[in-house]
Design an enzyme around this catalytic site. Structure first.
Site, PDB file in Angstrom:
ATOM      1  N   LYS A  54       0.867  -1.182   0.000  1.00 44.02           N
ATOM      2  CA  LYS A  54       0.000   0.000   0.000  1.00 44.02           C
ATOM      3  C   LYS A  54       0.904   1.232   0.000  1.00 44.02           C
ATOM      4  O   LYS A  54       1.445   1.635   1.025  1.00 44.02           O
ATOM      5  CB  LYS A  54      -0.926   0.042   1.229  1.00 44.02           C
ATOM      6  CG  LYS A  54      -2.098   1.002   0.961  1.00 44.02           C
ATOM      7  CD  LYS A  54      -2.559   1.805   2.129  1.00 44.02           C
ATOM      8  CE  LYS A  54      -1.739   2.972   2.518  1.00 44.02           C
ATOM      9  NZ  LYS A  54      -1.571   4.056   1.519  1.00 44.02           N
TER      10      LYS A  54
ATOM     11  N   GLU B 166       9.934   1.683  10.470  1.00 48.41           N
ATOM     12  CA  GLU B 166      10.995   2.647  10.134  1.00 48.41           C
ATOM     13  C   GLU B 166      10.355   4.026  10.229  1.00 48.41           C
ATOM     14  O   GLU B 166       9.558   4.411   9.361  1.00 48.41           O
ATOM     15  CB  GLU B 166      11.523   2.392   8.711  1.00 48.41           C
ATOM     16  CG  GLU B 166      12.184   1.039   8.513  1.00 48.41           C
ATOM     17  CD  GLU B 166      13.569   0.949   9.156  1.00 48.41           C
ATOM     18  OE1 GLU B 166      14.133   1.994   9.540  1.00 48.41           O
ATOM     19  OE2 GLU B 166      14.084  -0.172   9.278  1.00 48.41           O
TER      20      GLU B 166
ATOM     21  N   CYS C 244      13.840  11.252   6.754  1.00 44.41           N
ATOM     22  CA  CYS C 244      13.790  10.905   8.180  1.00 44.41           C
ATOM     23  C   CYS C 244      15.128  11.110   8.877  1.00 44.41           C
ATOM     24  O   CYS C 244      15.180  11.256  10.086  1.00 44.41           O
ATOM     25  CB  CYS C 244      13.351   9.447   8.313  1.00 44.41           C
ATOM     26  SG  CYS C 244      14.372   8.367   7.309  1.00 44.41           S
TER      27      CYS C 244
ATOM     28  N   GLU D 209      10.035  16.217  15.089  1.00 46.53           N
ATOM     29  CA  GLU D 209      10.640  16.054  13.758  1.00 46.53           C
ATOM     30  C   GLU D 209      10.153  17.194  12.864  1.00 46.53           C
ATOM     31  O   GLU D 209       8.946  17.311  12.619  1.00 46.53           O
ATOM     32  CB  GLU D 209      10.199  14.707  13.164  1.00 46.53           C
ATOM     33  CG  GLU D 209      10.733  14.476  11.773  1.00 46.53           C
ATOM     34  CD  GLU D 209      10.236  13.167  11.144  1.00 46.53           C
ATOM     35  OE1 GLU D 209       9.042  12.852  11.271  1.00 46.53           O
ATOM     36  OE2 GLU D 209      11.050  12.476  10.524  1.00 46.53           O
TER      37      GLU D 209
END
Ligand SMILES: NC(=O)c1ccc[n+]([C@@H]2O[C@H](COP(=O)([O-])OP(=O)(O)OC[C@H]3O[C@@H](n4cnc5c(N)ncnc54)[C@H](O)[C@@H]3O)[C@@H](O)[C@H]2O)c1
Ligand SMILES: O=C[C@H](O)CS(=O)(=O)O
Length: 477
Positions: free
Chosen positions: A178, A251, A285, A379
């Site tokens: 997906k 992750e 990331c 983040e």
């Protein structure tokens, strides 16, 4: 203009009353494709097909054949790399030079997987190490799991998809993918590639749609044996909760620390931080976010760093000279604007940037920040770095570790003893010395600790996490 849908058992599912979703270029909002979303029946069918093809075909496929398919897929992408790069640039708003880099890495991931497919080994276990184990032979052997569900993010729509597909096929699994609904088009090109490379029909099934609609039915489906997810933390941990006792790899995100000691090569540090903080508008990331600089060289670092940041060209991702493209959505641009405004109200200073241009946010450097500000402790996932002075090694280790995240870190120093002390003490899945946190080679063990994730990717390590180890013992007469 593309019109596509889910890809199940070798068929594209378009029309039939399915809801359509438009994919727009994030830079100029040009319509580049339409995707018909999967229904719940489509999603269930994808898992059932993957389960059947695993048992009927894939788990019987010899290693040399799995290896050949992966090698062929690599060659096919390589020979069509410009088409892939242009599509990545359009659907993700990625500067074309970075998009080419992603395609090159994707080819390597497939080649690593092709090699690893032929090298999946078990062990001989010395059973006589246990009292009573004499006269017996023990061994471990690895088996594929079955259906692997891969859920992927928007930011590396080709390479991070292949970080799941390539190890899964190398191990002999089948996949339901997906992809991110914002960047689904490159997955469709991949389906074509695997088909041409000779992957058995139904070994790769792609289900298009939102995570909200399809996440739960796919993750909780009893025929799914493993969920491998790359994306944001809140979604990842929700998936882990839903997955029950299935194997899960997560992750997730980070606010990567990069530390510059007074003895470091400051030119190298400055040029590296520019690349690591602003490539793909910071939407990686492992993007450089917190730059800690020892006070003796704090000002000299800024004197080198700021002019370099100001040379970055913000613009159309398809332009060969563009360094920084748009944010993926207006919401993402609004969010970072609000976070910077809030930080400034709380006492931070903008040394450069701090402005919007349409959906792009200018490369921004903040100083005088505090650990509790969002731009430091969350983040940012945007072209923004915070530069923070420090005095001692102990102080900077504590500051870097003062984070909910722990993916990769960078340390710049010429002192090898200190480098190893930092490598030992930083609470991250990976530490680079004289290199930025943003560097990843696709065969290294890669994955975070704390809120940055669970498990490892990097082709060989992902294969290991996508297999079951079985013990086989023989009692000799
Ligand atoms: N550690 C890594 O390797 C890595 C790599 C790339 C991106 N990321 C992280 O990904 C994030 C950015 O990507 P994003 O915005 O696409 O992330 P996201 O979490 O919003 O979406 C990722 C995927 O999850 C799906 N999803 C959303 N809700 C879901 C649900 N309830 N159930 C199941 N699936 C669901 C989305 O449709 C998409 O396919 C950042 O946090 C970034 O750090 C991590
Ligand atoms: O966004 C995070 C990715 O893991 C970066 S990379 O594609 O692996 O380099």
């Amino acid at each position: 203009m593309y019109r596509f849908g889910s890809f199940i058992n070798g068929e594209m599912l378009v029309g039939g009353g399915r809801t359509s979703f438009e994919v727009h270029n994030p830079y100029n909002q040009e319509l580049i494709g339409t995707i018909d979303f999967a229904t719940l029946e489509d999603a269930n069918q994808a898992v059932e097909v993957a389960h059947r093809v695993f048992h009927d075909t894939m788990k019987q496929l010899p290693a040399h054949e799995r290896s050949r398919i992966l090698r062929k897929a690599a060659d096919l992408i390589e020979s069509d790399s410009e088409r892939f790069a242009a599509l990545l640039s359009q659907e993700a708003g990625k500067p074309i030079r970075d998009a080419r880099g992603e395609v090159g890495r994707a080819v390597q991931v497939l080649r690593f997987a092709s090699e690893e497919a032929k090298n999946i080994v078990g062990e001989l276990i010395p059973l006589d190490a246990a009292v009573g184990g004499e006269n017996r032979i023990g061994m471990s052997k690895k088996y594929p799991l079955g259906v692997v569900l891969a859920i992927t993010p928007f930011n590396f729509p080709l390479n991070l998809v292949l970080h799941k597909l390539a190890p899964a096929f190398a191990a002999g699994n089948t996949v339901v993918l997906k992809p991110a609904e914002k960047t689904p088009l490159s997955s469709i090109l991949l389906a074509e590639i695997f088909d041409k490379a000779g992957l058995p029909k139904g070994a790769l099934n792609i289900v298009m749609g939102t995570g909200v609609a399809l996440g739960e039915p796919l993750v909780t489906h009893p025929l799914v044996k493993k969920v491998t997810f790359t994306g944001s933390g809140p979604v990842g941990f929700k998936i882990k909760e839903m997955a029950g006792n299935k194997k899960v790899t997560l992750e997730l995100g980070s606010n990567s620390p990069n530390i510059i000691f007074a003895d470091a090569n400051l030119d190298l540090a400055a040029t590296s931080m520019v690349k690591g903080g602003f490539s793909f508008a910071g939407q990686a990331c492992i993007s450089v976010q917190r730059i800690y600089v020892q006070t003796d060289v704090y000002q000299s670092f800024l004197d080198k760093f700021i002019p370099l940041v100001e040379t970055l060209k913000v613009g159309n991702p398809l332009d060969e000279t563009t360094d920084v493209g748009p944010m993926i959505t207006q919401d993402a641009a609004n969010r970072i604007e609000a976070w910077v405004d809030e930080a400034v109200k709380q006492g931070a200073r903008v040394l450069t940037g701090g402005k919007r241009e349409g959906q792009s946010y200018l490369p921004t450097v903040l100083v005088d920040v505090e650990p509790a500000m969002k731009v430091v402790c969350q983040e940012v996932f945007a072209p923004l770095v915070c530069v923070i002075p420090f005095e001692t090694e102990e102080e900077v280790i504590a500051a870097a570790n003062n984070s909910d995240y722990g993916l990769q870190a960078g340390v710049f120093t010429k002192d090898i003893d200190r480098a190893f002390r930092l490598a030992d003490q930083l609470e991250t899945g990976g530490v680079w010395i004289n290199e930025i946190s943003t560097v990843r080679y696709d065969h290294i063990p890669y994955g975070g600790v704390k809120q940055s994730g669970i498990g490892k990717e990097g082709v060989k390590f992902a294969i290991d996490d996508m297999m079951e180890t079985k013990f086989i013992g023989i009692r000799l007469s």
